[in-house]
Design an enzyme around this catalytic site. Structure first.
Site, PDB file in Angstrom:
ATOM      1  N   HIS A 155       0.833  -1.210   0.000  1.00  0.00           N
ATOM      2  CA  HIS A 155       0.000   0.000   0.000  1.00  0.00           C
ATOM      3  C   HIS A 155       0.868   1.260   0.000  1.00  0.00           C
ATOM      4  O   HIS A 155       0.697   2.148  -0.855  1.00  0.00           O
ATOM      5  CB  HIS A 155      -0.907  -0.030   1.226  1.00  0.00           C
ATOM      6  CG  HIS A 155      -1.834   1.139   1.340  1.00  0.00           C
ATOM      7  ND1 HIS A 155      -3.168   1.072   0.981  1.00  0.00           N
ATOM      8  CD2 HIS A 155      -1.637   2.416   1.773  1.00  0.00           C
ATOM      9  CE1 HIS A 155      -3.738   2.248   1.187  1.00  0.00           C
ATOM     10  NE2 HIS A 155      -2.818   3.087   1.676  1.00  0.00           N
ATOM     11  N   GLU A 156       1.798   1.345   0.953  1.00  0.00           N
ATOM     12  CA  GLU A 156       2.623   2.550   1.065  1.00  0.00           C
ATOM     13  C   GLU A 156       3.573   2.690  -0.123  1.00  0.00           C
ATOM     14  O   GLU A 156       3.882   3.810  -0.552  1.00  0.00           O
ATOM     15  CB  GLU A 156       3.401   2.537   2.377  1.00  0.00           C
ATOM     16  CG  GLU A 156       2.534   2.488   3.634  1.00  0.00           C
ATOM     17  CD  GLU A 156       1.504   3.598   3.708  1.00  0.00           C
ATOM     18  OE1 GLU A 156       1.688   4.650   3.044  1.00  0.00           O
ATOM     19  OE2 GLU A 156       0.497   3.423   4.422  1.00  0.00           O
ATOM     20  N   HIS A 205       3.658   6.542  -6.792  1.00  0.00           N
ATOM     21  CA  HIS A 205       2.844   7.616  -7.381  1.00  0.00           C
ATOM     22  C   HIS A 205       3.631   8.930  -7.318  1.00  0.00           C
ATOM     23  O   HIS A 205       3.729   9.670  -8.306  1.00  0.00           O
ATOM     24  CB  HIS A 205       1.523   7.730  -6.618  1.00  0.00           C
ATOM     25  CG  HIS A 205       0.457   8.460  -7.355  1.00  0.00           C
ATOM     26  ND1 HIS A 205      -0.854   8.516  -6.924  1.00  0.00           N
ATOM     27  CD2 HIS A 205       0.471   9.197  -8.495  1.00  0.00           C
ATOM     28  CE1 HIS A 205      -1.571   9.231  -7.766  1.00  0.00           C
ATOM     29  NE2 HIS A 205      -0.788   9.664  -8.719  1.00  0.00           N
ATOM     30  N   HIS A 208       1.803   4.587  -2.778  1.00  0.00           N
ATOM     31  CA  HIS A 208       1.893   6.033  -2.571  1.00  0.00           C
ATOM     32  C   HIS A 208       3.240   6.568  -3.044  1.00  0.00           C
ATOM     33  O   HIS A 208       3.317   7.576  -3.763  1.00  0.00           O
ATOM     34  CB  HIS A 208       1.749   6.357  -1.076  1.00  0.00           C
ATOM     35  CG  HIS A 208       0.355   6.339  -0.556  1.00  0.00           C
ATOM     36  ND1 HIS A 208      -0.652   7.110  -1.093  1.00  0.00           N
ATOM     37  CD2 HIS A 208      -0.201   5.663   0.486  1.00  0.00           C
ATOM     38  CE1 HIS A 208      -1.777   6.902  -0.412  1.00  0.00           C
ATOM     39  NE2 HIS A 208      -1.528   6.028   0.546  1.00  0.00           N
TER      40      HIS A 208
END
Length: 598
Positions: A388-389, A395, A392
């Site tokens: 998940h991180e 991105h 980020h």
């Protein structure tokens, strides 16, 4: 046993010396940035005299923003790994104060830019090509034109910014420091103090007695403070309405969604579509009731896991391998950049230690790496969190490399899309590859809870917010009884007739800190909806679609959020996007039921 930070191998910790080699370097830059901020005031009288002068003001604003971001990264990341160190916390506060000073000094940017007509700005961008770098920035100012106040009012608002918004701090002090929730008997029979933090552990207990005790004790405490918390929340709602009216918006929801560059129609579409998908949620609760073998499912049962914990652990290196195997679908560039970030560029601070902040996050700025905070314990959830991180951070990585710094950060409306895409891809890959029935049931259970908690629960929160703000703006007083009554009615609707809606749940709105960041929670639900559509297309279209997705990551903040999602082929104005997420939830329930019963 909690580790001391000094005992952790440096390869598992941030090396923040690459930002500043020592305290002296930080202090030197802090002083220089403060001096530059104060000098920025000189642009006030010059910036609207020529396109060059306007460009210089905008460029220096970006440079100062980047330098502030560097200071903030160093101060805040150091503070996160030792919350007990008052010197580190004080340094973070100093940088926060520097941001406030910048806001007060640069108050004139909006009124000066908006003293120029749209025609003048368009002409200047044609006459002076470097100014075109700020086309989207200037178009946002033009869009903002109807909502700008007089110079005197804008300056006053900037000066008051630090004083406003205190409701969240008051709420946090009350709920985090002053409230006590009593004691309950844990599964082992030990008398244990209940807190808002460990409540999540007890409410997920496989022992129904523990769940009921935790639920009853927690909300008994909140019931005693409903008047105080209600008054704080009502004041926050009124502040949002006043700010909206000052900005010449009809209501707070329009002001807030306009800040996200969307409209209330997106917000309402989410709620309406989720309402139509409530039967899927009700089917999930009925399945849970049968598996838990209870005559009636109560609200203290809904978090109970349907399967036991997964008896499998991962080293951090194995977790990295799992995540890299998941993101391989995005191509060599993505995988290699993430590999280097995690293994040789020190992106992640990995293990929990005494005084370290809990949870996880990714934090980036134009002048630093996209750092990741973890509290890795080697469980499946920790690997999922890393995926998940990493979403980020990647991105941010793509956006940073594709855009000037003013467009580096993705807008908040799309901020959780890339991270959720990675999380879902990881789970679905593990489902395909796992030969273990236990592991597959565990993952399916986690996915079902993700859909329930992120799509449905956050939408219920969003509906509550919308209704409370609307009621206040109609002149209805938000008394504690009114808040409790409406929240209870929403729970009855979302949980359905098959779940006993215990009266104590009427106080749950008091537990939601996001309500003090008005109209924020709906974005969790829209982001998981967009992510579901993206994941489905990645899995069905492969490389053909992946390029589209990478182009979306590169957009960063260079496009409006709805336009950047269109680059990925996701149209958030259509109910089909939310419907896709509901369909995925239904399919996950089907898979779980077939595997469990088979």
């Amino acid at each position: 046993m909690i580790q001391e930070r000094k005992d952790i191998d440096p390869k598992y910790k941030w090396d923040l010396s690459v930002i500043y080699p020592d305290e002296e370097a930080f202090e030197k830059d802090y002083t220089a940035v403060e001096k530059s901020i104060r000098a920025f005031a000189a642009h006030e009288s010059e910036m609207n005299k020529s396109p060059e002068a306007l460009f210089n003001a905008l460029k220096e604003e970006c440079v100062l923003g980047d330098r502030l971001g560097k200071l903030w990264q160093y101060a805040s990341l150091n503070a996160c790994v030792d919350l007990s160190d008052s010197a580190l916390q004080g340094r973070q506060t100093r940088v926060r104060n520097l941001y406030t000073l910048f806001g007060e000094t640069a108050w004139f940017l909006s009124p000066r830019i908006l003293s120029l007509s749209d025609e003048t700005l368009e002409t200047w961008m044609k006459e002076y090509s470097p100014l075109g770098e700020f086309r989207r920035v200037l178009s946002e100012y033009m869009r903002w034109r109807p909502h700008v106040l007089s110079d005197e009012c804008e300056k006053l608002r900037a000066q008051m910014s630090d004083a406003l918004g205190s409701h969240s701090e008051i709420y946090s002090l009350l709920t985090d420091s002053d409230m006590r929730f009593g004691f309950i008997r844990a599964e082992n029979g030990e008398r244990t103090e209940l807190s808002d933090t460990n409540y999540s552990l007890f409410i997920m207990s496989q022992d129904r007695r523990v769940r009921r005790a935790a639920f009853t004790a927690l909300y008994k405490a909140y019931a005693q403070f409903k008047g105080t918390v209600g008054a704080v929340y009502a004041a926050r709602v009124k502040e949002a309405a006043v700010k909206a009216k000052l900005r010449k918006y009809p209501d707070a929801i329009t002001a807030s969604t306009d800040g996200d560059e969307v409209t209330p129609a997106i917000y309402n579409n989410l709620i309406e579509t989720v309402h139509k998908g409530l039967p899927v949620l009700h089917d999930y609760y009925e399945m849970k009731r049968k598996i838990l073998k209870v005559p009636k499912l109560h609200l203290y049962d809904v978090y109970a896991p349907l399967v036991g914990s997964l008896q499998k652990s991962y080293t951090y290196e194995e977790a990295i391998d799992e995540v890299l195997a998941t993101v391989r679908v995005f191509g060599e560039e993505y995988e290699q950049a993430l590999r280097e970030g995690l293994l040789s560029r020190g992106w992640a601070d990995v293990y929990p230690s005494r005084g370290k902040r809990g949870g996880a996050f990714s934090s980036s700025s134009p002048l630093t790496e996209p750092y990741i905070l973890l509290n890795f314990n080697g469980m499946y959830n920790d690997v999922s969190t890393l995926a998940h991180e990493a979403g980020h951070s990647m991105h941010s990585w793509y956006s940073k490399n594709a855009n000037p710094s003013q467009y580096m950060h993705p807008t908040i409306f799309v901020a959780e899309v890339a991270s959720t895409v990675n999380e879902l891809l990881f789970a679905r890959r593990k489902l395909r590859e796992s030969k273990s029935r236990e592991e597959r049931l565990f993952i399916l259970n986690k996915l079902m809870e993700t859909y329930r908690g992120t799509l449905y629960r956050q939408t219920m929160f969003a509906e509550f917010e919308r209704d409370m703000h609307a009621a206040s703006e109609r002149g209805e007083p938000l008394t504690a009884d009114f808040l409790c009554g409406h929240y209870y009615a929403l729970n009855q609707r979302y949980f359905g007739d098959g779940v006993v809606c215990d009266e104590a749940i009427s106080y749950e709105w008091e537990r939601i800190p996001h309500f003090y960041n008005c109209f924020y929670v709906y974005k969790y639900a829209t982001c998981i909806s967009a992510a579901c559509t993206i994941v489905k297309r990645i899995e069905t279209e492969g490389e053909t679609y992946v390029k589209q997705y990478i182009d979306f990551l590169k957009c960063g903040g260079a496009k409006a959020p709805l336009d950047s999602l269109l680059v990925a082929g996701v149209d958030m104005t259509k109910p089909e996007v939310v419907e896709n997420a509901i369909a995925d939830f239904a399919d996950t329930i089907r898979q779980f039921k077939e595997l469990y019963e088979g």
